[in-house]
Design a protein around this motif. Structure first.
Motif, PDB file in Angstrom:
ATOM      1  N   PRO A   1      61.780  28.607 -23.350  1.00 68.32           N
ATOM      2  CA  PRO A   1      60.503  29.263 -23.077  1.00 68.32           C
ATOM      3  C   PRO A   1      59.666  29.498 -24.329  1.00 68.32           C
ATOM      4  O   PRO A   1      58.434  29.435 -24.282  1.00 68.32           O
ATOM      5  CB  PRO A   1      60.941  30.600 -22.438  1.00 68.32           C
ATOM      6  CG  PRO A   1      62.274  30.308 -21.834  1.00 68.32           C
ATOM      7  CD  PRO A   1      62.924  29.333 -22.763  1.00 68.32           C
ATOM      8  N   ASP A   2      60.331  29.775 -25.456  1.00 68.88           N
ATOM      9  CA  ASP A   2      59.587  30.067 -26.684  1.00 68.88           C
ATOM     10  C   ASP A   2      59.693  28.952 -27.735  1.00 68.88           C
ATOM     11  O   ASP A   2      59.272  29.128 -28.870  1.00 68.88           O
ATOM     12  CB  ASP A   2      60.074  31.382 -27.294  1.00 68.88           C
ATOM     13  CG  ASP A   2      61.560  31.332 -27.653  1.00 68.88           C
ATOM     14  OD1 ASP A   2      62.248  30.411 -27.165  1.00 68.88           O
ATOM     15  OD2 ASP A   2      62.022  32.198 -28.422  1.00 68.88           O
ATOM     16  N   HIS A   3      60.264  27.808 -27.339  1.00 64.60           N
ATOM     17  CA  HIS A   3      60.411  26.734 -28.328  1.00 64.60           C
ATOM     18  C   HIS A   3      60.589  25.387 -27.635  1.00 64.60           C
ATOM     19  O   HIS A   3      61.486  25.217 -26.808  1.00 64.60           O
ATOM     20  CB  HIS A   3      61.619  26.989 -29.240  1.00 64.60           C
ATOM     21  CG  HIS A   3      61.857  25.884 -30.224  1.00 64.60           C
ATOM     22  ND1 HIS A   3      60.987  25.603 -31.270  1.00 64.60           N
ATOM     23  CD2 HIS A   3      62.855  24.963 -30.322  1.00 64.60           C
ATOM     24  CE1 HIS A   3      61.454  24.583 -31.966  1.00 64.60           C
ATOM     25  NE2 HIS A   3      62.576  24.158 -31.404  1.00 64.60           N
TER      26      HIS A   3
ATOM     27  N   THR B   1      68.842  26.548 -23.172  1.00 66.33           N
ATOM     28  CA  THR B   1      69.250  27.862 -23.675  1.00 66.33           C
ATOM     29  C   THR B   1      69.960  27.689 -25.003  1.00 66.33           C
ATOM     30  O   THR B   1      70.413  26.597 -25.356  1.00 66.33           O
ATOM     31  CB  THR B   1      70.220  28.575 -22.702  1.00 66.33           C
ATOM     32  OG1 THR B   1      71.440  27.828 -22.621  1.00 66.33           O
ATOM     33  CG2 THR B   1      69.601  28.698 -21.314  1.00 66.33           C
ATOM     34  N   ARG B   2      70.061  28.779 -25.725  1.00 68.31           N
ATOM     35  CA  ARG B   2      70.782  28.760 -26.991  1.00 68.31           C
ATOM     36  C   ARG B   2      72.246  28.425 -26.775  1.00 68.31           C
ATOM     37  O   ARG B   2      72.867  27.725 -27.576  1.00 68.31           O
ATOM     38  CB  ARG B   2      70.646  30.130 -27.658  1.00 68.31           C
ATOM     39  CG  ARG B   2      71.268  30.253 -29.033  1.00 68.31           C
ATOM     40  CD  ARG B   2      70.489  29.471 -30.081  1.00 68.31           C
ATOM     41  NE  ARG B   2      71.134  28.241 -30.457  1.00 68.31           N
ATOM     42  CZ  ARG B   2      70.625  27.354 -31.294  1.00 68.31           C
ATOM     43  NH1 ARG B   2      69.435  27.544 -31.816  1.00 68.31           N
ATOM     44  NH2 ARG B   2      71.268  26.252 -31.588  1.00 68.31           N
TER      45      ARG B   2
END
Length: 238
Positions: A4-6, A32-33
């Protein structure tokens, strides 16, 4: 990595490169990470994206470019591209202005604008990081070595002279400034390159550039000398 942020720019570049080379890409976004960490651990890598062709791991973006014989230029690789780009854009801008004002691209004013715009753009390059520029400039400029503050003033002088010459205003300020810094610069470059035979990087496009000191640097200074001499003559001739 598609989070979402990258959104990984190297993933987009790599996918585009593979498609341009004719490959059908089976993309597996890491959202996801945790997915990213698990993927890196599974394949023993520390970065993404990772390209596999027919089951063989090629690597990331740089390795993929190398696989297709398109290696990225090395950080310390000598290049004239910054200067060529500046001069090319300055020439196009000068021709555009000439066409707009006179209805003809090949005019004397176009040539004047070309040099003045080149000076201005080169000045902007230096002004982005005056500290870095001054460090590189001190390697060869004779006046800056005697008076370090001159290395900090130089970018402002070049930019000011260029802007005034574009406008054709306050030539009594612009011409002496251009003539002075151009003459000192030409002598300094000639001595460093052609007499002392030193291999240095040019500060003409700012500090940290990989443009070699030599003909291009000398040309920049000779253009300033030319404009410093010509502009008062043109103004006097009316």
């Amino acid at each position: 990595m598609v989070m979402p942020d990258h959104l990984c720019p190297f993933g987009l570049k790599t996918k585009s490169l593979l498609e341009r080379e004719g490959y059908e890409v089976e993309d597996h976004p890491l959202r996801t990470r945790e997915e990213t960490d698990a993927f890196q651990k599974e394949h023993g890598v520390s970065t993404t994206p990772q390209v596999f062709i027919e089951g063989e791991r090629i690597g990331g973006y740089e390795e993929t470019r190398a696989f297709f014989d398109r290696p990225l230029p090395k950080e310390d690789e000598t290049t004239y591209r910054p200067v060529i780009t500046i001069f090319a854009v300055a020439a196009l801008m000068a021709l555009g202005l000439s066409w707009s004002f006179f209805g003809n691209v090949f005019t004397l004013r176009a040539f004047e604008w070309f040099i003045a715009i080149s000076m201005t753009i080169l000045g902007i390059q230096k002004l982005q990081d005056v500290e870095s520029f001054s460090t590189m400039f001190l390697n060869y400029d004779l006046l800056a070595r005697r008076e370090v503050r001159y290395a900090y003033i130089y970018p402002y002088g070049e930019t000011l002279a260029g802007v005034l010459m574009v406008a054709g205003a306050l030539i009594w300020i612009a011409a002496p400034v251009a003539l002075f810094i151009g003459t000192i610069g030409a002598i300094s470059v000639f001595k460093a390159v052609y007499i002392d035979k030193r291999e240095l990087k040019c500060a003409c496009v700012g500090g940290g550039s990989n443009v070699p000191l030599g003909f291009v640097s000398l040309t920049e200074n000779l253009m300033m000398i030319l404009m410093g001499l010509w502009m008062p003559i043109r103004m006097w001739m009316g």
